[in-house]
Structure formats: structure tokens, C-alpha cells
Design a protein around this motif. Structure first.
Motif, mmCIF file in Angstrom:
data_model
loop_
_atom_site.group_PDB
_atom_site.id
_atom_site.type_symbol
_atom_site.label_atom_id
_atom_site.label_comp_id
_atom_site.label_asym_id
_atom_site.label_seq_id
_atom_site.Cartn_x
_atom_site.Cartn_y
_atom_site.Cartn_z
ATOM 1 N N ASN A 40 -32.913 18.870 4.181
ATOM 2 C CA ASN A 40 -33.309 20.182 4.684
ATOM 3 C C ASN A 40 -34.789 20.170 5.033
ATOM 4 O OD1 ASN A 40 -32.846 22.761 5.601
ATOM 5 N ND2 ASN A 40 -33.221 23.732 3.617
ATOM 6 N N GLY A 60 -36.546 24.930 4.180
ATOM 7 C CA GLY A 60 -36.040 25.958 3.272
ATOM 8 C C GLY A 60 -35.665 25.301 1.959
ATOM 9 N N ALA A 61 -34.873 25.984 1.168
ATOM 10 C CA ALA A 61 -34.454 25.444 -0.120
ATOM 11 C C ALA A 61 -33.677 24.146 0.079
ATOM 12 C CB ALA A 61 -33.597 26.469 -0.869
ATOM 13 N N GLN A 65 -37.910 20.788 -0.671
ATOM 14 C CA GLN A 65 -38.591 21.923 -1.296
ATOM 15 C C GLN A 65 -38.560 21.799 -2.815
ATOM 16 O OE1 GLN A 65 -40.319 24.533 0.398
ATOM 17 N NE2 GLN A 65 -41.109 24.610 -1.697
ATOM 18 N N LYS A 66 -37.452 21.320 -3.355
ATOM 19 C CA LYS A 66 -37.353 21.146 -4.807
ATOM 20 C C LYS A 66 -38.391 20.148 -5.303
ATOM 21 C CE LYS A 66 -34.110 19.820 -8.470
ATOM 22 N NZ LYS A 66 -32.730 19.343 -8.764
ATOM 23 N N ASP A 69 -41.764 21.859 -5.258
ATOM 24 C CA ASP A 69 -41.882 22.845 -6.342
ATOM 25 C C ASP A 69 -42.084 22.181 -7.690
ATOM 26 O OD1 ASP A 69 -41.513 24.853 -4.488
ATOM 27 O OD2 ASP A 69 -39.389 25.169 -4.948
#
Length: 286
Positions: A40, A60-61, A65-66, A69
Motif C-alpha cells: 500500500n 494509507g494504512a 504505514q505500520k 508508525d
């Protein structure tokens, strides 16, 4: 069954900012952009010698992104190649390594490989791009687990041949382990570095992350050019030697390359600790 280390995938917040860093410090060249539904992310491929860096900005998620984060910018996957992707998939199944086919390659499940995030593509050697970097050759895992257990798992899961392993001990950085060589005549490998001592950065890393992907290595035939680029851009690095002029290698601080710790060794020097010191080319006198 693995042939070459061919790329790294780096999670970044801005493709343009990251491209600027890799271009300025390593003279990497943009190849193209594509979107990866699996990651993604919008991915920018950049040539780094005969290998590649893929900069991944999340859409996006999801996977990219993980990573941002949880760990911030930095190494998300290491890449390797195989001559027959279907045959390698069968090796993974036999070795009980789960994987996902996406982006014309295999994304392996890190939990099945002591945290190693590996993406495997078909072998397709690229001509060397302009710049001081020759190629990527090492993906480095720092371990809290016994390195022998991890080596055994990689032999079973990835089909790496244990008789090619080269034992390593580096007191300077407080670790022991092995180089799992893909081919005895090339430098491409996965390094296993078991580290526990909190007096060293690698020991602190393993205490925090357990078994995890730590850094990568490139070979250069123009170390002076990389040093000049680092210093012109005000970026930090650690010298390999204490000689008046550094000619052997260095480590680029993660702040220079979007969270990536990158080792740099001069042409052929890595054979010194890779089982064939006779292959090291002597430096000419200054």
C-alpha cells in the motif's frame, strides 16, 4: 537457491525528500515509480550501482504505514534474487516459510525467519549505473537468539548451504555469528550477528528489537567520492580505520539515508572477513 542481494526497500514519509538524500549521498538515479497494493505504497525505484533502492511512501494504512508508525523511517525489506521463482516457492513451502506473491516477486513472512523481512525476485542482473557504488552485497540481521539456531532455520527455509557459512567475531562491535554466503565466489550474503552486550549499539538494538533486520552493506570503487558527498552535505559517518586518510570503508549514519544504517567497503576488502583474504586487492601507496 538465492543468487544475489539485489535491493533494499525503505519506508519513507516523502519520496521526493528521500530521493534527494540517496541522490546526494550515493549518486543513486531514479528509474521509475509504481504502486504496490501489497505494501500500500507508492514506490520509487532508484539504481544503486548494479542494484536498487526502493523508496516506499505509504498510500494509507498497511505494511508501509505500520512500519513508519512502529519504527519510523528505515529498512523495511531486504531483497535477493533466485533463478527460478517457482522452484524457490516450492523450497519455501517445503521449508515451512509462508509467502505472498505480489509485484512479480515473493514477500516472505518475517515471523517464519526470525524476523528477516525478505523479498525475492527473479535474477536479472542490471548494468552498473553511474556513481561510486558498485552494488549491495549484504543484509545484516542482529540477533538475540543463538546465531546457530537462526542459521539452521535459514538453511532449512531458504535452502542456503551451511558448508558455505563463514564464522565471524567482531570485538569492536560486540558480536559473533556467521556470513551465510549465497555463492562462495561472490560476496552476496545474509549476515547473522548475535549481540547481547548493552555497551554496544548492536547489543542495545537486540535488547529492544530481538531478532531484526539491522543494516546493509555496499561495495565501492570510489570511497573518496562518497566521503566528499557526505561532508559536503554535512552528514555523519564513522570511519573504519584511524589512518590519516580513510581508504578502506565507513558506516553511514542512519540520519543521512532515511533511517538506513549502511556500511561501505572499498572494492574487494570484504573478502578479508569473508573467508578469502587472498582476494583482497592491495591499496596503492599514496
Amino acid at each position: 537457491m538465492l543468487d544475489y542481494v539485489d535491493r533494499i526497500l525503505v519506508a519513507v514519509r516523502s519520496l521526493d525528500d528521500a530521493e534527494h538524500n540517496y541522490s546526494n549521498i550515493l549518486a543513486a538515479h531514479k528509474i521509475d515509480d509504481f504502486e504496490s497494493p501489497w505494501l500500500n505504497a507508492r514506490v520509487r525505484r532508484m539504481a544503486l550501482g548494479s542494484t536498487q533502492v526502493e523508496l516506499c511512501e505509504p498510500l494509507g494504512a498497511g505494511t508501509t504505514q505500520k512500519h513508519l508508525d512502529q519504527w519510523g523511517e528505515g529498512l523495511m525489506y531486504g531483497g535477493a534474487t533466485t533463478g527460478d521463482l517457482d522452484a524457490f516457492a516450492q523450497q519455501l513451502i517445503a521449508g515451512k516459510v509462508k509467502f505472498t506473491r505480489a509485484d512479480d516477486r515473493l514477500y516472505l513472512e518475517p515471523a517464519d525467519l526470525h524476523g528477516l523481512p525478505l523479498v525475492v525476485s527473479r535474477t536479472h542482473k542490471q548494468p552498473r549505473a553511474e556513481g561510486p557504488v558498485e552494488f549491495l552485497y549484504e543484509l545484516t540481521m542482529v540477533l538475540s537468539s543463538p546465531w546457530q539456531d537462526v542459521a539452521s532455520r535459514y538453511s532449512e527455509g531458504l535452502g542456503l548451504q551451511p558448508e558455505r557459512n563463514v564464522g565471524i567475531t567482531f570485538e569492536r562491535f560486540g558480536y559473533v555469528g556467521a556470513l551465510m554466503m549465497f555463492d562462495p565466489d561472490r560476496l552476496d550474503r545474509i549476515e547473522l550477528s548475535e549481540a547481547h552486550d548493552p555497551a554496544f549499539a548492536m547489543g542495545r538494538f537486540s535488547a529492544k528489537r530481538g531478532d531484526a533486520f539491522y543494516m546493509c552493506y555496499v561495495q565501492t570503487d570510489d570511497l573518496a567520492a562518497i566521503i566528499t558527498r557526505l561532508e559536503q552535505n554535512g552528514q555523519r559517518y564513522t570511519r573504519r580505520t584511524q589512518t590519516p586518510t580513510e581508504r578502506d570503508g565507513l558506516w553511514i549514519h542512519p540520519s543521512a539515508l532515511n533511517g538506513v544504517l549502511m556500511g561501505v567497503s572499498r572494492h574487494s576488502l570484504a573478502w578479508q572477513w569473508s573467508g578469502r583474504p587472498d582476494r583482497v586487492h592491495a591499496l596503492q601507496e599514496l
